[in-house]
Scaffold this active site. Structure first.
Site, short mmCIF file in Angstrom:
data_model
loop_
_atom_site.label_atom_id
_atom_site.label_comp_id
_atom_site.label_asym_id
_atom_site.label_seq_id
_atom_site.Cartn_x
_atom_site.Cartn_y
_atom_site.Cartn_z
N SER A 9 0.81 -1.21 0.00
CA SER A 9 0.00 0.00 0.00
C SER A 9 0.86 1.28 0.00
CB SER A 9 -0.92 0.00 1.22
OG SER A 9 -1.65 -1.19 1.25
N GLY A 11 4.21 1.66 -0.17
CA GLY A 11 5.29 1.66 -1.16
C GLY A 11 4.76 2.09 -2.52
N ARG A 34 7.23 -12.83 -7.91
CA ARG A 34 6.51 -11.55 -7.72
C ARG A 34 6.88 -10.58 -8.86
NH1 ARG A 34 2.64 -8.96 -5.12
NH2 ARG A 34 3.16 -6.96 -4.17
N ARG A 130 -4.57 -1.82 -0.68
CA ARG A 130 -4.47 -2.50 -1.98
C ARG A 130 -5.83 -3.00 -2.41
NH1 ARG A 130 0.24 -6.75 -1.26
NH2 ARG A 130 -0.13 -6.36 0.95
N LYS A 181 2.15 8.34 18.39
CA LYS A 181 1.31 7.52 17.49
C LYS A 181 1.15 6.12 18.08
CE LYS A 181 -0.47 6.58 13.20
NZ LYS A 181 0.27 5.80 12.20
P1 NAD Z 1 1.71 -3.84 2.84
O1 NAD Z 1 1.62 -5.19 3.47
O2 NAD Z 1 0.60 -3.34 2.00
O3 NAD Z 1 3.04 -3.75 1.97
C1 NAD Z 1 4.26 -4.29 2.37
C2 NAD Z 1 4.93 -4.88 1.14
O4 NAD Z 1 6.29 -5.18 1.46
C3 NAD Z 1 4.27 -6.18 0.66
O5 NAD Z 1 3.98 -6.07 -0.72
C4 NAD Z 1 5.36 -7.23 0.90
O6 NAD Z 1 5.34 -8.28 -0.04
C5 NAD Z 1 6.60 -6.38 0.76
N1 NAD Z 1 7.82 -6.98 1.33
C6 NAD Z 1 8.01 -7.48 2.58
N2 NAD Z 1 9.27 -7.95 2.70
C7 NAD Z 1 9.87 -7.74 1.51
C8 NAD Z 1 11.17 -8.02 1.00
N3 NAD Z 1 12.10 -8.62 1.75
N4 NAD Z 1 11.45 -7.68 -0.28
C9 NAD Z 1 10.52 -7.08 -1.06
N5 NAD Z 1 9.28 -6.78 -0.64
C10 NAD Z 1 8.96 -7.11 0.64
O7 NAD Z 1 2.00 -2.83 4.05
P2 NAD Z 1 1.63 -1.27 4.15
O8 NAD Z 1 0.21 -1.11 4.49
O9 NAD Z 1 2.18 -0.54 2.96
O10 NAD Z 1 2.45 -0.87 5.45
C11 NAD Z 1 3.86 -0.67 5.46
C12 NAD Z 1 4.19 0.03 6.78
O11 NAD Z 1 3.60 1.33 6.76
C13 NAD Z 1 3.60 -0.68 8.01
O12 NAD Z 1 4.48 -0.59 9.10
C14 NAD Z 1 2.33 0.10 8.29
O13 NAD Z 1 1.93 0.06 9.66
C15 NAD Z 1 2.77 1.51 7.91
N6 NAD Z 1 1.65 2.40 7.56
C16 NAD Z 1 0.73 2.01 6.62
C17 NAD Z 1 -0.31 2.86 6.27
C18 NAD Z 1 -1.33 2.48 5.23
O14 NAD Z 1 -2.30 3.23 5.04
N7 NAD Z 1 -1.21 1.38 4.53
C19 NAD Z 1 -0.41 4.12 6.90
C20 NAD Z 1 0.55 4.49 7.85
C21 NAD Z 1 1.58 3.60 8.18
O1 KPL Z 2 -3.62 4.85 13.17
C1 KPL Z 2 -4.68 4.32 13.40
C2 KPL Z 2 -4.82 2.89 13.02
O2 KPL Z 2 -5.92 2.42 12.76
O3 KPL Z 2 -3.77 2.23 12.94
C3 KPL Z 2 -5.75 5.09 14.12
C4 KPL Z 2 -6.81 5.52 13.15
C5 KPL Z 2 -5.15 6.34 14.76
C6 KPL Z 2 -6.36 4.29 15.22
O4 KPL Z 2 -5.42 3.96 16.18
#
Ligand code: NAD
Ligand code: KPL
Length: 302
Positions: A9, A11, A34, A130, A181
């Site tokens: 998501s 990335g 992949r 995604r 956070k």
């Molecule tokens: P995700 O699971 O959608 O994406 C992670 C990707 O990394 C996957 O496609 C996975 O296959 C890939 N990956 C893992 N190991 C790998 C490797 N060794 N080589 C290549 N690819 C690899 O996760 P996300 O939602 O994008 O979240 C990523 C981080 O961002 C998390 O810590 C999440 O908490 C944080 N985050 C996400 C959001 C959001 O809205 N999605 C918002 C704020 C913070």
């Molecule tokens: O960041 C969040 C999450 O769902 O991970 C909020 C919306 C702040 C709730 O903790």
């Protein structure tokens, strides 16, 4: 060159916006299988306000020989250190790694895995998910704070983010932001899982939220992050109301049978409390209940 590890998501959200601004981007995907399915898709699709745009960004796998100067690490916290270890031979001296992981703990693991690199931490309120493989929906506009606890000088590439329309600020106290956070997530996310409710459902549990906030405030003070403790309870209540209709990220992970980042959220908080010999009964009980819940649902408890 922006090397971006992980076409999930966040990335994909970063890769497509950087590419759209004309900046050079290379994706690093997990393995040949992949990469083949990515090539079959022909690139990444970003869906914004119902409009889909396609970006044919080049991609390769971790053992590609190209040196890496700037790496955006966009995997989950539990995958971060292993991913960086795999890339360590490719990191040039003075390389920079931008860490998008939520929670705390993975940043130190990455720094240990790549001692030659500068690690820049991020805390983001942007939201993306995604819709299908290599198709990401930009669900919530937000802001990203970036910082480096070891070097307060901002990197020159913040200009790239401005050009790409990625709202950001350089933070002089990123660790405190990450703690804040983490505290919000600890007060909200586990309870939404245990009560199987949307964030708004927590308005029915005000006394429990108050106890958790009081203990989190005690922990933040004890860990030297008093700024992160300020008005925590008010902000937790504000977030619950502002996101009342949403499911928390942890609830989404559990309901979709995905591994959670518990070790880097509530697990990290409970470990920190233990290190400081702080007794936080509500937080520790919550951790125990969440671990039991994950085990009962066949999900990893780490
Ligand atoms: P995700 O699971 O959608 O994406 C992670 C990707 O990394 C996957 O496609 C996975 O296959 C890939 N990956 C893992 N190991 C790998 C490797 N060794 N080589 C290549 N690819 C690899 O996760 P996300 O939602 O994008 O979240 C990523 C981080 O961002 C998390 O810590 C999440 O908490 C944080 N985050 C996400 C959001 C959001 O809205 N999605 C918002 C704020 C913070
Ligand atoms: O960041 C969040 C999450 O769902 O991970 C909020 C919306 C702040 C709730 O903790």
């Amino acid at each position: 060159m922006w090397h971006i590890l992980g076409a999930g998501s966040l990335g994909s959200l970063w890769a497509t916006r950087l590419a759209r601004a004309g900046l050079p981007v290379q994706l690093i995907l997990r393995d040949q299988a992949r990469l083949r399915s990515y090539q079959h898709a022909g690139g990444l699709t970003l869906i914004e306000q119902g409009e889909a745009q396609h970006y044919a960004i080049t991609a390769h796998i971790p053992d590609h020989p190209q040196p890496i100067q700037r790496l955006l690490l966009a995997c989950k916290a539990y995958d971060a250190a292993a991913a960086v270890s795999q890339l360590a031979p490719r990191l040039v001296p003075g390389a920079e790694i931008l860490l998008l992981q939520n929670g705390l703990g993975s940043q130190d693991e990455v720094a240990r895995a790549a001692p030659q690199a500068r690690c820049i931490f991020a805390s983001s309120t942007e939201g993306a998910f995604r819709q299908a493989d290599f198709q990401v929906v930009f669900a919530g506009h937000g802001h990203t704070w970036l910082g480096d606890p070891l070097d307060l000088q901002p990197p020159i590439w913040l200009e790239d983010l401005r050009q790409a329309g990625i709202g950001h600020d350089w933070s002089l106290n990123i660790t405190s932001r990450l703690w804040r956070k983490l505290a919000l997530n600890c007060a909200i996310n586990p309870l939404t899982v245990l009560h199987d409710c949307r964030n708004g459902g927590l308005t029915e549990h005000p006394a429990h939220i108050t106890c958790l906030c009081n203990e989190l405030i005690e922990l933040l003070h004890c860990c030297g992050h008093s700024a992160a403790a300020e008005n925590l309870h008010d902000e937790v209540q504000r977030v619950i109301l502002a996101t009342a209709a949403n499911y928390s990220s942890m609830h989404q992970d559990v309901s979709q049978g995905r591994r959670t980042e518990i070790t880097y959220l509530l697990g990290y908080a409970c470990n920190a409390a233990q290190r400081h010999q702080l007794v936080l009964p509500h937080l520790q009980a919550l951790h125990g209940q969440l671990l039991a819940h994950l085990q009962a649902h066949g999900l990893p408890s780490h």
